[in-house]
Structure formats: C-alpha cells, structure tokens
Design an enzyme around this catalytic site. Structure first.
Site, short mmCIF file in Angstrom:
data_model
loop_
_atom_site.label_atom_id
_atom_site.label_comp_id
_atom_site.label_asym_id
_atom_site.label_seq_id
_atom_site.Cartn_x
_atom_site.Cartn_y
_atom_site.Cartn_z
N GLY A 1 -1.79 6.84 -2.21
CA GLY A 1 -3.06 6.76 -1.51
C GLY A 1 -3.87 5.54 -1.90
N HIS B 1 0.87 -1.18 0.00
CA HIS B 1 0.00 0.00 0.00
C HIS B 1 0.90 1.22 0.00
CE1 HIS B 1 -3.75 2.25 0.73
NE2 HIS B 1 -2.96 3.07 1.40
N CYS B 2 0.81 2.02 -1.06
CA CYS B 2 1.68 3.19 -1.23
C CYS B 2 1.00 4.41 -0.61
CB CYS B 2 1.97 3.41 -2.72
SG CYS B 2 3.08 4.81 -3.02
N LEU B 3 1.67 5.02 0.34
CA LEU B 3 1.11 6.19 1.01
C LEU B 3 1.06 7.39 0.07
CD1 LEU B 3 2.80 5.95 4.53
CD2 LEU B 3 0.46 5.36 3.90
#
Length: 347
Positions: free
Chosen positions: A199, A194-196
C-alpha cells in the site's frame, strides 16, 4: 416501504459516521483499501498455517516431543508479519521532506553565520543529506549548504534546463533517480515501484526493509510447503476431503513460492548493481539514461560498496547521487581484464 428504506438508510449513515468518528484513519478510501489488503494478507497467513495445525496430528505430536521446531516456525511467521507491517508503514523517502530539511538547514546556517561569523552546523532534526561524487561531495548536516534548487541542478550536466527536472505534479525539483508516484501523489527518492500489497512505494528509505520482507516471506512459504508435503506423504489415503484441501493449498503455495523466489533474485540483482525496477524497465524513457550503453550500471560503486550502502547506511541518511560524468561512464564500460579481477575492480 419508502419510509422503511429511508429509516434504514438514515440508521446506516449514522452508524457509518459514528464508526469513522471512532476510527478516523478509515475515513479515507485509500486507507481503507490499504488496511483491507493488510487484513487480507494476515488472514491468508493464518489460514495456510492454521489448517496445517488443524489437519496434521503428526505435527502436534512433533511439537510435544520437539517444541523448538514448531517454536522456530511460529517465530518465523511472527517475524514475517512484523517485517511486513514495518515495511508498509515506513516512508520510502519523499523528495519534499528532503527539500524542506535542506532549505531549513540552509536558513539556520545563514542565521548562525551572521550571528557568529563562523561556519555553523545544524543541530535540529535528524535528517542527514549526503551528496555523493567528487564534485558534489557535501554533507548537509555540516556547514554552508546551498539551496535545494542549486543543489539539484549541480547533480545534472551543465546546461540542463530546470524545467526538465521539475515535477509537473509536485512542482519540486527532482534529483536524479527520483520519480513522481501517482498512487502516493508524491515524488520518491530512488523510486523502485509502488507495491499494492504494501500500500505504499518502495524507495531509497525502505528498499532494504522490503528485501528482508521478501526474504522472510520466501523462507516461510518454503517451510510451509515442506510441512504440507510431509503431511500428504503420511496421510494421503485417510480422508480425501482433507487431502483435496491440502493439495489445492499446496498448488497455490507453489505458485507463490515461484513468484517470491524470482522476485527475491531480481531484487538481489538490483541491489548488487545499484539499480531500481523503474530504471531497469524504463531506461529508454528516462532522459538521462538514454545515453548509457547497455550492461553499464551508471550508479554502481562496486558490489561490496553497493551492499554496504544498501544494508548498513542509517535510514536517517538520504544519499543523493549525481549523474556520472562521461569519463566515469567510459571507465564503467571498459571490459574487465585479468588485472582488474585480481584488483577486485568489481568490488
């Protein structure tokens, strides 16, 4: 005083409600956070590039003499930002969407078969689910699809309990390589991470877009770093405060470049071996990967086919990979010989 505070609070609540009514997409805190990250990233790009054009008079002169040079640089900046928004807004490939498409196709084909007593193919929807492997090589845009539960169970070894491959949060059967993302609250096919900054999750459907974004971002940062160094070499003693700002930005940019280069190399390795970040980092915690020997890539089909599947397969096609058999694992674990290299076994 209390009355004034009450009036201010009431005015603030009404203004906030009116704002959310005009922009309903920002009423969700998660979406507000996601859009805040997007605005921050765009502003960082504009700051690093804008200060360069404000301070560097030589770059302006170069632009007048050779406009193609600056045009290419700005085109790369624009392409990088566009690729970022394309990647962040794309779906990683959710298990629920594929499950619904398979079950709907199954119902349609059953009704068509009962009406015509002939094998029927689904004409609605653009989702194409392909199950790879010799024993499960089926295409669910074709005829006679099975239900989602039977389809998933066929991808696991015989005797596997359905409870062990059912997500306890979504209550759906997960095919191999899928994982539930607690940030998105959905199960993702070929979950990577999950890439911050995006998003959203990186999965089967947007991993290629994510790789191209990293590649473009790395090229942009390298080019920007070169322009910063050229400015400092030509203007190091003119204005100390400008030099201080440029040096601080160059240090921050150097850290970003190192991180992006390592990230690009890491994901290139994952692509060549058909792995995901989650599988590589948590291989001993994933039940069906515990029995895999080290330095054996269970889902790899050779470098050339891995690249083709990663780059050339349409995003509307979801590939579900069954777990490899013991014979296939033995073949993958066999050391390379000179004949294997000549026969391009690695490809």
């Amino acid at each position: 005083m209390t009355m004034v505070m009450g009036i201010c609070r009431s005015f603030h609540d009404r203004a906030l409600a009116r704002f959310f009514h005009c922009f309903p997409c920002l009423s969700d805190p998660a979406r507000r956070s996601s859009w805040g990250l997007k605005v921050t990233l765009v502003m960082l790009h504009l700051i690093f590039v804008g200060i360069l054009f404000v301070f560097d008079g030589d770059l302006i002169e170069t632009t007048k003499k050779e406009p193609w040079y600056t045009a290419l640089y700005l085109l790369l900046l624009f392409a990088t930002l566009v690729q970022y928004f394309i990647t962040s807004s794309s779906s990683p490939g959710y298990v629920f969407d594929v499950m619904r498409a398979v079950n709907e196709t199954n119902v349609i084909c059953q009704k068509s078969s009962m009406a015509s007593k002939q094998p029927a193919s689904s004409q609605n929807g653009s989702l194409n689910v392909v199950i790879e492997g010799s024993q499960s090589g089926r295409n669910f845009q074709g005829s006679n699809p099975s239900s989602w539960t039977k389809l998933v169970m066929d991808m696991y070894p015989p005797g596997t309990s359905i409870r062990s491959c059912t997500c306890s949060y979504c209550n759906v059967e997960q095919p191999p390589r899928a994982k539930h993302c607690h940030d998105c609250d959905k199960c993702v096919l070929q979950f990577d991470h999950h890439c911050l900054w995006l998003g959203s999750c990186v999965g089967q459907d947007n991993h290629c877009k994510f790789w191209w974004y990293i590649c473009e971002e790395t090229a942009l940062c390298l080019w920007t770093g070169i322009l910063y160094i050229m400015y400092l070499k030509a203007n190091i003693s003119r204005a100390w405060w400008k030099d201080a700002i440029m040096i601080l930005l160059l240090i921050a940019l150097s850290i970003v470049i190192i991180f992006l280069l390592l990230l690009l190399l890491f994901h290139s390795y994952l692509v060549l071996t058909n792995q995901t970040t989650y599988e590589l980092v948590r291989c001993r915690r994933i039940p069906y990967l515990r029995r895999i020997p080290e330095r054996v890539y269970p889902f790899s089909k050779g470098i050339c086919r891995n690249l083709y599947n990663f780059c050339c397969v349409r995003s509307s096609i979801y590939s579900l990979e069954p777990l490899p058999s013991s014979q296939e694992l033995e073949e993958k674990a066999r050391p390379y010989t000179c004949l294997d290299i000549l026969a391009c076994r690695c490809c």
